[in-house]
Design a protein around this motif. Structure first.
Motif, PDB file in Angstrom:
ATOM      1  N   ASP A 269      -2.268 -11.147   6.121  1.00 41.74           N
ATOM      2  CA  ASP A 269      -2.191 -12.440   5.434  1.00 41.74           C
ATOM      3  C   ASP A 269      -0.785 -12.568   4.859  1.00 41.74           C
ATOM      4  O   ASP A 269      -0.318 -11.664   4.146  1.00 41.74           O
ATOM      5  N   ILE A 270      -0.102 -13.657   5.197  1.00 45.39           N
ATOM      6  CA  ILE A 270       1.245 -13.900   4.703  1.00 45.39           C
ATOM      7  C   ILE A 270       1.231 -15.220   3.945  1.00 45.39           C
ATOM      8  O   ILE A 270       0.958 -16.274   4.527  1.00 45.39           O
ATOM      9  N   LEU A 271       1.492 -15.160   2.662  1.00 44.45           N
ATOM     10  CA  LEU A 271       1.510 -16.337   1.795  1.00 44.45           C
ATOM     11  C   LEU A 271       2.951 -16.786   1.605  1.00 44.45           C
ATOM     12  O   LEU A 271       3.786 -16.028   1.096  1.00 44.45           O
ATOM     13  N   LEU A 272       3.245 -18.011   2.059  1.00 44.77           N
ATOM     14  CA  LEU A 272       4.603 -18.535   2.019  1.00 44.77           C
ATOM     15  C   LEU A 272       4.789 -19.457   0.821  1.00 44.77           C
ATOM     16  O   LEU A 272       3.905 -20.252   0.484  1.00 44.77           O
ATOM     17  N   ASP A 273       5.953 -19.372   0.202  1.00 42.87           N
ATOM     18  CA  ASP A 273       6.344 -20.266  -0.890  1.00 42.87           C
ATOM     19  C   ASP A 273       7.493 -21.118  -0.370  1.00 42.87           C
ATOM     20  O   ASP A 273       8.627 -20.649  -0.227  1.00 42.87           O
ATOM     21  N   GLY A 274       7.186 -22.405  -0.066  1.00 44.81           N
ATOM     22  CA  GLY A 274       8.199 -23.278   0.495  1.00 44.81           C
ATOM     23  C   GLY A 274       9.349 -23.558  -0.433  1.00 44.81           C
ATOM     24  O   GLY A 274      10.454 -23.856   0.019  1.00 44.81           O
ATOM     25  N   ALA A 275       9.130 -23.474  -1.750  1.00 45.36           N
ATOM     26  CA  ALA A 275      10.194 -23.782  -2.706  1.00 45.36           C
ATOM     27  C   ALA A 275      11.224 -22.668  -2.786  1.00 45.36           C
ATOM     28  O   ALA A 275      12.415 -22.913  -2.915  1.00 45.36           O
ATOM     29  N   THR A 276      10.778 -21.408  -2.687  1.00 43.37           N
ATOM     30  CA  THR A 276      11.690 -20.278  -2.848  1.00 43.37           C
ATOM     31  C   THR A 276      11.988 -19.551  -1.546  1.00 43.37           C
ATOM     32  O   THR A 276      12.947 -18.782  -1.468  1.00 43.37           O
ATOM     33  N   GLY A 277      11.177 -19.770  -0.513  1.00 46.09           N
ATOM     34  CA  GLY A 277      11.357 -19.031   0.734  1.00 46.09           C
ATOM     35  C   GLY A 277      10.815 -17.622   0.671  1.00 46.09           C
ATOM     36  O   GLY A 277      11.127 -16.810   1.544  1.00 46.09           O
ATOM     37  N   ASP A 278       9.989 -17.321  -0.326  1.00 46.33           N
ATOM     38  CA  ASP A 278       9.408 -15.993  -0.464  1.00 46.33           C
ATOM     39  C   ASP A 278       8.101 -15.920   0.308  1.00 46.33           C
ATOM     40  O   ASP A 278       7.410 -16.929   0.526  1.00 46.33           O
ATOM     41  N   ALA A 279       7.750 -14.689   0.723  1.00 46.56           N
ATOM     42  CA  ALA A 279       6.511 -14.449   1.446  1.00 46.56           C
ATOM     43  C   ALA A 279       5.864 -13.189   0.901  1.00 46.56           C
ATOM     44  O   ALA A 279       6.533 -12.159   0.744  1.00 46.56           O
ATOM     45  N   VAL A 280       4.574 -13.270   0.619  1.00 41.83           N
ATOM     46  CA  VAL A 280       3.804 -12.119   0.153  1.00 41.83           C
ATOM     47  C   VAL A 280       2.939 -11.651   1.314  1.00 41.83           C
ATOM     48  O   VAL A 280       2.090 -12.393   1.803  1.00 41.83           O
ATOM     49  N   TYR A 281       3.185 -10.426   1.750  1.00 37.81           N
ATOM     50  CA  TYR A 281       2.491  -9.850   2.913  1.00 37.81           C
ATOM     51  C   TYR A 281       1.374  -8.942   2.424  1.00 37.81           C
ATOM     52  O   TYR A 281       1.601  -8.032   1.604  1.00 37.81           O
ATOM     53  N   THR A 282       0.166  -9.171   2.937  1.00 37.01           N
ATOM     54  CA  THR A 282      -0.994  -8.353   2.580  1.00 37.01           C
ATOM     55  C   THR A 282      -1.670  -7.875   3.851  1.00 37.01           C
ATOM     56  O   THR A 282      -1.925  -8.668   4.760  1.00 37.01           O
ATOM     57  N   LEU A 283      -1.938  -6.569   3.915  1.00 34.46           N
ATOM     58  CA  LEU A 283      -2.560  -5.973   5.102  1.00 34.46           C
ATOM     59  C   LEU A 283      -3.702  -5.067   4.671  1.00 34.46           C
ATOM     60  O   LEU A 283      -3.480  -4.059   3.983  1.00 34.46           O
ATOM     61  N   PRO A 284      -4.946  -5.391   5.065  1.00 32.67           N
ATOM     62  CA  PRO A 284      -6.069  -4.488   4.774  1.00 32.67           C
ATOM     63  C   PRO A 284      -6.179  -3.399   5.853  1.00 32.67           C
ATOM     64  O   PRO A 284      -6.046  -3.659   7.036  1.00 32.67           O
ATOM     65  N   VAL A 285      -6.404  -2.163   5.430  1.00 31.75           N
ATOM     66  CA  VAL A 285      -6.534  -1.029   6.344  1.00 31.75           C
ATOM     67  C   VAL A 285      -7.758  -0.208   5.945  1.00 31.75           C
ATOM     68  O   VAL A 285      -7.888   0.195   4.787  1.00 31.75           O
ATOM     69  N   GLU A 286      -8.647   0.007   6.903  1.00 35.89           N
ATOM     70  CA  GLU A 286      -9.784   0.899   6.703  1.00 35.89           C
ATOM     71  C   GLU A 286      -9.442   2.237   7.353  1.00 35.89           C
ATOM     72  O   GLU A 286      -9.349   2.338   8.572  1.00 35.89           O
ATOM     73  N   ILE A 287      -9.266   3.279   6.526  1.00 36.33           N
ATOM     74  CA  ILE A 287      -8.827   4.559   7.082  1.00 36.33           C
ATOM     75  C   ILE A 287      -9.983   5.362   7.662  1.00 36.33           C
ATOM     76  O   ILE A 287      -9.780   6.217   8.528  1.00 36.33           O
ATOM     77  N   GLY A 288     -11.200   5.112   7.257  1.00 28.54           N
ATOM     78  CA  GLY A 288     -12.329   5.877   7.775  1.00 28.54           C
ATOM     79  C   GLY A 288     -12.341   7.300   7.244  1.00 28.54           C
ATOM     80  O   GLY A 288     -11.525   7.696   6.392  1.00 28.54           O
ATOM     81  N   LYS A 289     -13.248   8.108   7.745  1.00 35.61           N
ATOM     82  CA  LYS A 289     -13.407   9.479   7.284  1.00 35.61           C
ATOM     83  C   LYS A 289     -12.431  10.400   7.990  1.00 35.61           C
ATOM     84  O   LYS A 289     -12.248  10.337   9.201  1.00 35.61           O
ATOM     85  N   ARG A 290     -11.767  11.263   7.208  1.00 35.58           N
ATOM     86  CA  ARG A 290     -10.886  12.263   7.803  1.00 35.58           C
ATOM     87  C   ARG A 290     -11.742  13.277   8.560  1.00 35.58           C
ATOM     88  O   ARG A 290     -12.764  13.756   8.053  1.00 35.58           O
TER      89      ARG A 290
END
Length: 788
Positions: free
Chosen positions: A363-384
């Motif tokens: 998920d990338i949230l863009l801010d048109g006023a500042t040109g900033d982007a917040v990147y979010t990535l969910p990861v399920e690592i599972g059982k070692r």
């Protein structure tokens, strides 16, 4: 309005009245309605008697204007006198037929019959004329469905017989090609020239190593057309596609607010500039220059990462995800880097003990006023997890126990997807499967250290076990050689193969059988039992040979090339061969029984087994042997081969090889001719016949020697699936056991290569340098694979 001729003939008087009424009605409609409207403004309203209509429902009646409404005065369009004059006079004095009462149809028909009876001759003529259809240019007009003939269009007479002719049936309709008055010039240039102009494209900066102009140029349909198109429509289509391409490229580099506009301009042709554009119907087309496909780009703001958030549970080690995710705050959003970073996590986690890790949707949230982007990535690592047991299912070629032999992991090892890929590749290399899969399955069984065991489930789909193969070659002095084989790769599971082999050539024939067990008790170890019988008829010797032996090896294959190879074994040879006896001055046949051991070690650091382009190879062969005829005579054969490959460019490779061999412990006369060293031929020194170098008898036939040295150099040039090779070979065979590197013979030539998916096909043509009497001017060699 058109009225058919049939309506005229029914009743002339009725038709005359109808036509008169139509004229009056048309005149009233066209001129009288405005006069009536004007008259309503100056004349008082008249009382009209009410006539009740049938009760068929409510009738909408316009509402009268309110009493207080003041309507504007409307001037009449025409005066009353002019209107009265426009109405044609109606009265008996003008047309007596108007005042006569209409007769009935029966009366009309009786009158017509009476008139016809009075004039029979005239009626017959009239009937004949009416029965015959009108004729135009000698072609009668067809009749309509109701019997009427085709009427002319408007007032124009039918002068074209094609219009009067009836239409042919649809299945017989034939379209004839249109013939133009002036033939088309086949030499006329119909191409449209154009240029490409890109405005406003942002140049590359330090934040990315991608040049947008170069990236667009590599993918552009306009640039791919080389400035030529069949017509302007094709240019527009390419421009439209490139506009969309430019938008995608900009978005992939973080320019999400970019705008791209396209247009086509036409430049003026310079005075005196050549061209074959023609004037005439095209107007000033000859003064037009090439089209200009213009792409105007406004990149806008480039978005950068202001925060990178990875939602994942704690890993072992703790920085496993962060250390392998190459996206940092402040970087521009580049699609390739984002996808590559996500793929790096998806690959790294299974390599470090997390077989069930899953990377979610970013998920990338863009801010048109500042040109900033917040990147979010969910990861399920599972059982070692750790490796547990192995299970197999499907159409089995062998059981799970043999799969464990192929695996490079054991129970309790931390799970590593690279070892799973290695097992899958080893299973493919057996050649026994049409498809194979290896996947981890959770067990829930604890393995300690907060890990659990996983079972490797191997799904097999056994393929056809039998193979027929053939190869062919030709060499000057060696003749034609064809070899065929039949193989059952799993006749004795697991991986117990039976191979039948036959050789048919102008100078060699033979048959043989081999039992081979691949991965015999250990990964990559092969055990072979061999029995064969051959007949050889060369200038050096003629032999009937039987051989049995065994061999244990670790060899490379086209699928699985190994860096270290080895082989060892033993063989028993019984052979009857002829040799030149210098004491008797003639060739004499003798029988030899030879018992020998074999040891071989090889190092391979090349990039390909059949067509190497870089790296080197070194192979050492040691064969202690002894003759069992009479007293035991031991001796040893030693040979070293080395080759190297250097890529000058992507298409040019320099290659070289050296061979040195020696036989120690026995005189040449005590050696069977087939166990001596020879040189010359396609796999040795090209330019000379097979085994033609070295010592010779009085008949100029080679007799072999106890030492040999060879060298070769090639320059290989490849273009597509074809290649050209220039080469120089050198070598010599010596009577003594120590090669002296003297009296070397050289051969030079050129070769052609055709590269296939299983290796190159080779055709070499060479000639000896310093040719001696009896030596061929040209030698030709055909085979599969490079010379070395």
């Amino acid at each position: 309005m058109q009225i058919s001729e049939k309506s005229r003939q029914l009743h002339p008087r009725r038709f005359s009245r109808l036509r008169r009424l139509l004229i009056i009605s048309t005149s009233l409609f066209s001129a009288g309605w405005t006069a009536s409207a004007a008259a309503q403004e100056v004349e008082p309203p008249k009382v009209v008697p009410t006539v009740e209509a049938p009760a068929t429902g409510p009738i909408a009646v316009p509402s009268p204007p309110p009493p207080e409404a003041v309507l504007p005065e409307v001037a009449p369009i025409i005066e009353d006198d002019e209107f009265e004059k426009a109405i044609p006079p109606i009265g008996a004095e003008d047309d007596p037929e108007l005042d006569r009462p209409l007769e009935s149809i029966a009366e009309f028909e009786q009158r017509q019959a009476a008139e016809a009876a009075k004039k029979p001759a005239d009626a017959a003529v009239t009937s004949t004329v009416e029965a015959q259809p009108p004729v135009v240019d000698g072609v009668p007009l067809p009749a309509l469905a109701d019997g009427d003939t085709v009427e002319p269009i408007g007032d124009a007479p039918i002068t074209d017989t094609e219009l009067a002719a009836p239409l042919p049936p649809l299945e017989n309709f034939n379209v004839e090609p249109v013939v133009f008055a002036e033939a088309e010039d086949p030499d006329a240039n119909r191409e449209v020239a154009y240029t490409v102009q890109v405005n406003g494209l942002a140049p590359a900066d330090d934040s990315t190593d991608v040049d947008l102009a170069d990236l667009f140029g590599d993918l552009s349909a306009l640039y791919d057309g080389d400035g030529k198109a069949d017509n302007a429509a094709m240019v527009r289509a390419r421009l439209s596609a490139d506009g969309e391409l430019m938008q995608r490229i900009l978005s992939s580099e973080g320019y999400y607010d970019a705008t791209v506009n396209t247009r086509i301009d036409r430049t003026a042709r310079a005075e005196g500039e050549g061209g074959n554009a023609q004037a005439g119907a095209g107007g000033n087309r000859g003064n037009r220059g090439p089209l200009v496909a213009v792409i105007d780009v406004v990149p806008g703001k480039r978005y950068t990462f202001s925060d990178v958030i990875i939602n994942a549970a704690a890993t072992v080690p703790p920085g496993l995800i962060k250390d392998n995710f190459p996206i940092a705050v402040g970087e521009p959003i580049v699609a390739d880097r984002v996808q590559g970073a996500e793929a790096a996590i998806a690959l790294k986690l299974p390599e470090e003990g997390y077989p069930f890790a899953k990377v979610g949707q970013r998920d990338i949230l863009l801010d048109g006023a500042t040109g900033d982007a917040v990147y979010t990535l969910p990861v399920e690592i599972g059982k070692r997890s750790r490796f547990g047991g192995i299970e197999t299912t499907g159409d089995l070629a062998f059981d799970a126990e043999h799969v464990e032999v192929l695996a490079r992991f054991k129970r309790g090892d931390l799970y590593d997807s690279r070892k799973v890929d290695d097992l899958r590749q080893a299973l493919v290399a057996t050649g026994l499967f049409s498809s194979i899969a290896a996947e981890p399955q959770p067990t829930g069984e604890s393995a300690g250290d907060d890990t659990e065991y996983v079972t490797m489930l191997v799904t097999q789909d056994a393929g056809p076990p039998r193979t027929l193969a053939a190869s062919a070659g030709y060499g000057t002095g060696e003749g034609i050689r064809i070899e065929g084989s039949w193989t059952h790769r799993n006749l004795f599971p697991p991986e117990g193969a039976l191979i039948g082999r036959a050789v048919l050539g102008t100078q060699e024939q033979g048959i043989g059988a081999t039992f081979r067990r691949s991965n015999a008790g250990k990964r990559d170890r092969t055990f072979e039992l061999v029995a064969e019988a051959t007949r050889s008829n060369y200038n050096a010797f003629e032999a009937l040979t039987g051989r049995v032996g065994f061999r244990v090896s670790r060899d490379s294959t086209p699928i699985w090339q190994k860096k270290l190879t080895y082989a060892y074994g033993a063989e028993l040879i019984a052979t009857s061969e002829d040799d030149y006896d210098f004491t008797l001055g003639r060739r004499n046949r003798d029988f030899y029984t030879i018992l020998g051991l074999t040891g071989q070690v090889g190092i391979d650091r090349t990039d390909s087994l059949l067509d190497p382009t870089k790296g080197f190879r070194v192979t050492t062969l040691i064969q202690p042997e002894g003759s069992l005829a009479g007293r035991f005579s031991p001796y040893g054969r030693l040979r070293i081969d080395a080759s190297g490959y250097y890529p000058v460019t992507d298409s040019i490779v320099l290659a070289g090889r050296v061979r040195v061999g020696s036989i120690l412990g026995a005189a040449r006369e005590r050696l069977a001719p087939s166990r001596r060293f020879y040189a010359g031929g396609g796999g040795s020194v090209r330019g000379f016949g097979y085994q033609q170098l070295g010592p010779k008898d009085p008949n100029n036939d080679p007799i072999g020697g106890r030492s040999v040295n060879e060298a070769a150099f090639e320059a290989r040039y490849r273009f597509g699936n074809f290649g050209i090779v220039g080469f120089v070979d050198a070598g010599q065979v010596y009577r003594g056991s120590t090669p002296t590197f003297s009296d070397l013979r050289f051969g030079a030539g050129i070769g052609a290569r055709y590269y296939t998916n299983f290796g190159p096909m080779r055709l070499d043509v060479a000639t000896p340098i310093g040719r001696k009497p009896g030596e061929a001017l040209v030698a030709v060699y055909v085979s599969i694979g490079q010379a070395f």
